[in-house]
Design a protein around this motif. Structure first.
Motif, PDB file in Angstrom:
ATOM      1  N   ALA A 197       8.721  34.339  -7.964  1.00 62.29           N
ATOM      2  CA  ALA A 197       7.744  35.231  -7.320  1.00 62.29           C
ATOM      3  C   ALA A 197       7.031  34.508  -6.179  1.00 62.29           C
ATOM      4  N   HIS A 198       6.433  35.309  -5.286  1.00 59.50           N
ATOM      5  CA  HIS A 198       5.550  34.772  -4.246  1.00 59.50           C
ATOM      6  C   HIS A 198       4.138  34.867  -4.779  1.00 59.50           C
ATOM      7  N   VAL A 199       3.474  33.734  -4.913  1.00 61.29           N
ATOM      8  CA  VAL A 199       2.173  33.685  -5.575  1.00 61.29           C
ATOM      9  C   VAL A 199       1.067  33.312  -4.598  1.00 61.29           C
ATOM     10  N   PHE A 200      -0.003  34.104  -4.611  1.00 66.79           N
ATOM     11  CA  PHE A 200      -1.238  33.761  -3.921  1.00 66.79           C
ATOM     12  C   PHE A 200      -2.212  33.248  -4.982  1.00 66.79           C
ATOM     13  N   ILE A 201      -2.658  31.992  -4.839  1.00 64.90           N
ATOM     14  CA  ILE A 201      -3.657  31.476  -5.754  1.00 64.90           C
ATOM     15  C   ILE A 201      -5.023  31.565  -5.103  1.00 64.90           C
ATOM     16  N   ASN A 202      -6.052  31.361  -5.914  1.00 69.89           N
ATOM     17  CA  ASN A 202      -7.421  31.494  -5.417  1.00 69.89           C
ATOM     18  C   ASN A 202      -8.326  30.473  -6.088  1.00 69.89           C
ATOM     19  N   GLY A 203      -9.214  29.896  -5.284  1.00 67.74           N
ATOM     20  CA  GLY A 203     -10.251  29.011  -5.792  1.00 67.74           C
ATOM     21  C   GLY A 203     -11.500  29.160  -4.966  1.00 67.74           C
ATOM     22  N   ARG A 204     -12.564  28.512  -5.397  1.00 66.75           N
ATOM     23  CA  ARG A 204     -13.844  28.665  -4.700  1.00 66.75           C
ATOM     24  C   ARG A 204     -13.892  27.922  -3.372  1.00 66.75           C
ATOM     25  N   THR A 205     -13.129  26.818  -3.252  1.00 64.75           N
ATOM     26  CA  THR A 205     -13.171  26.015  -2.029  1.00 64.75           C
ATOM     27  C   THR A 205     -11.769  25.806  -1.489  1.00 64.75           C
ATOM     28  N   GLN A 206     -11.682  25.556  -0.190  1.00 63.40           N
ATOM     29  CA  GLN A 206     -10.380  25.298   0.424  1.00 63.40           C
ATOM     30  C   GLN A 206      -9.757  24.027  -0.134  1.00 63.40           C
ATOM     31  N   ASN A 207     -10.594  23.037  -0.441  1.00 60.69           N
ATOM     32  CA  ASN A 207     -10.088  21.786  -0.990  1.00 60.69           C
ATOM     33  C   ASN A 207      -9.416  22.005  -2.345  1.00 60.69           C
ATOM     34  N   SER A 208     -10.043  22.798  -3.207  1.00 54.53           N
ATOM     35  CA  SER A 208      -9.455  23.057  -4.531  1.00 54.53           C
ATOM     36  C   SER A 208      -8.154  23.844  -4.402  1.00 54.53           C
ATOM     37  N   VAL A 209      -8.115  24.765  -3.448  1.00 53.46           N
ATOM     38  CA  VAL A 209      -6.898  25.550  -3.214  1.00 53.46           C
ATOM     39  C   VAL A 209      -5.773  24.649  -2.699  1.00 53.46           C
ATOM     40  N   ASP A 210      -6.089  23.806  -1.723  1.00 57.07           N
ATOM     41  CA  ASP A 210      -5.070  22.914  -1.155  1.00 57.07           C
ATOM     42  C   ASP A 210      -4.519  21.954  -2.205  1.00 57.07           C
ATOM     43  N   ASN A 211      -5.399  21.395  -3.034  1.00 51.85           N
ATOM     44  CA  ASN A 211      -4.958  20.476  -4.085  1.00 51.85           C
ATOM     45  C   ASN A 211      -4.048  21.178  -5.089  1.00 51.85           C
ATOM     46  N   ALA A 212      -4.405  22.412  -5.444  1.00 52.52           N
ATOM     47  CA  ALA A 212      -3.592  23.166  -6.403  1.00 52.52           C
ATOM     48  C   ALA A 212      -2.229  23.503  -5.815  1.00 52.52           C
ATOM     49  N   ILE A 213      -2.190  23.860  -4.536  1.00 56.01           N
ATOM     50  CA  ILE A 213      -0.915  24.163  -3.883  1.00 56.01           C
ATOM     51  C   ILE A 213      -0.017  22.928  -3.881  1.00 56.01           C
ATOM     52  N   ASP A 214      -0.595  21.767  -3.595  1.00 51.28           N
ATOM     53  CA  ASP A 214       0.189  20.523  -3.607  1.00 51.28           C
ATOM     54  C   ASP A 214       0.784  20.264  -4.989  1.00 51.28           C
ATOM     55  N   LYS A 215      -0.003  20.479  -6.033  1.00 51.32           N
ATOM     56  CA  LYS A 215       0.473  20.261  -7.401  1.00 51.32           C
ATOM     57  C   LYS A 215       1.591  21.244  -7.751  1.00 51.32           C
ATOM     58  N   LEU A 216       1.428  22.507  -7.333  1.00 48.01           N
ATOM     59  CA  LEU A 216       2.439  23.515  -7.643  1.00 48.01           C
ATOM     60  C   LEU A 216       3.748  23.230  -6.910  1.00 48.01           C
ATOM     61  N   LYS A 217       3.643  22.795  -5.669  1.00 47.27           N
ATOM     62  CA  LYS A 217       4.860  22.474  -4.909  1.00 47.27           C
ATOM     63  C   LYS A 217       5.562  21.251  -5.475  1.00 47.27           C
ATOM     64  N   ALA A 218       4.790  20.334  -6.049  1.00 46.58           N
ATOM     65  CA  ALA A 218       5.380  19.159  -6.680  1.00 46.58           C
ATOM     66  C   ALA A 218       6.040  19.526  -8.011  1.00 46.58           C
ATOM     67  N   SER A 219       5.520  20.559  -8.655  1.00 45.82           N
ATOM     68  CA  SER A 219       6.020  20.971  -9.966  1.00 45.82           C
ATOM     69  C   SER A 219       7.204  21.927  -9.879  1.00 45.82           C
TER      70      SER A 219
END
Length: 264
Positions: free
Chosen positions: A32-54
């Protein structure tokens, strides 16, 4: 099991950690194409990096929006005009006795836990009905029924989601759109891990001993007698979001490890 989620577009609120993050990872693995959400851009960017690594070739995007802010909904509406699956997962709580819980606490929990779901569903549900396919999932909690003394306000918001979910499901009659709610139990999120560490340090015990004691005292009704893993909650969410769950609509599904007594 093939869940037929390839190329579906998913938006998950509050998904940079915990159950929401596990859901995002699961949807990405299903294509699927997933849009994630967090309160800050930093938290979103960090989560995207982890997901792409996983997940290899992860089709993931992110939106920073704090649902305490009245502008959050407009930010999301502009960024995502249409989706197939909406997971209303974001939630906050204040662990306070009823007499200690302020009006501000109540207003903030209702705004984040309930009104964000109302506003997002009001925007996306008509579009789902127009395309004659969609899934909306509300992440409630075992606390909607257990109602701990220090979480009365939080529990009230989670109970409200059950009524909202059932009411919206009734508007989908005759379509291929479904609306359901999920009631997770005590789950080993990052917050729970920190709780165990802090309590172990205070009590001079191991984290395992603190966890065992939690289920002997606070959640002695649990049949699982352990914290659920975020993936165990996410797996149910993925099924309810898939075309395979077409016959499940207007339901409140417990994933609480049997902590809420009774047969319903």
């Amino acid at each position: 099991m093939e869940l037929e989620l390839q190329h579906k577009t998913v938006f998950i609120t509050g998904s940079t950690s915990g159950i929401g993050f596990a859901m995002a990872e699961g949807f990405l693995k299903e294509g699927a194409h997933v849009f994630i959400n967090g309160r800050t851009q930093n938290s979103v960017d960090n989560a995207i990096d982890k997901l792409k690594a996983s997940v290899s070739n992860a089709n993931v995007s992110g939106i920073a929006a704090n649902f305490k802010d009245s502008n959050a909904i407009e930010i999301i509406q502009e960024a995502i005009p249409q989706i197939d699956i909406l997971i209303n997962n974001v939630g906050i709580f204040a662990s306070k006795l009823f007499e200690e819980t302020t009006d501000t606490d109540w207003h903030e929990m209702f705004q984040v836990n309930v009104m964000s779901s109302v506003q997002l569903s009001r925007f996306f549900l008509p579009k789902m009905i127009a395309q004659n396919w969609g899934r909306i999932l509300f992440v409630s909690s075992e606390c909607a029924q257990l109602v701990p003394a220090d979480l009365i306000a939080y529990s009230t918001t989670k109970t409200a989601l059950l009524s909202l979910s059932r009411g919206l499901a009734q508007t989908t009659k005759g379509t291929k759109v479904t609306v359901n709610s999920l009631l997770p139990g005590s789950t080993l999120t990052e917050g729970a891990v920190e709780f165990l560490k802090d309590q172990a340090s205070k009590d001079g015990k191991t984290e395992a001993q603190v966890a065992e004691n939690f289920f002997k005292t606070d959640r002695n009704s649990s049949l699982l007698q352990r914290f659920a893993q975020p993936k165990e909650i996410a797996d149910m969410a993925l099924f309810l979001s898939s075309p395979l769950s077409a016959a499940t609509n207007g339901a409140a599904i417990k994933v609480d490890g049997g902590s809420v007594p009774g047969i319903l």
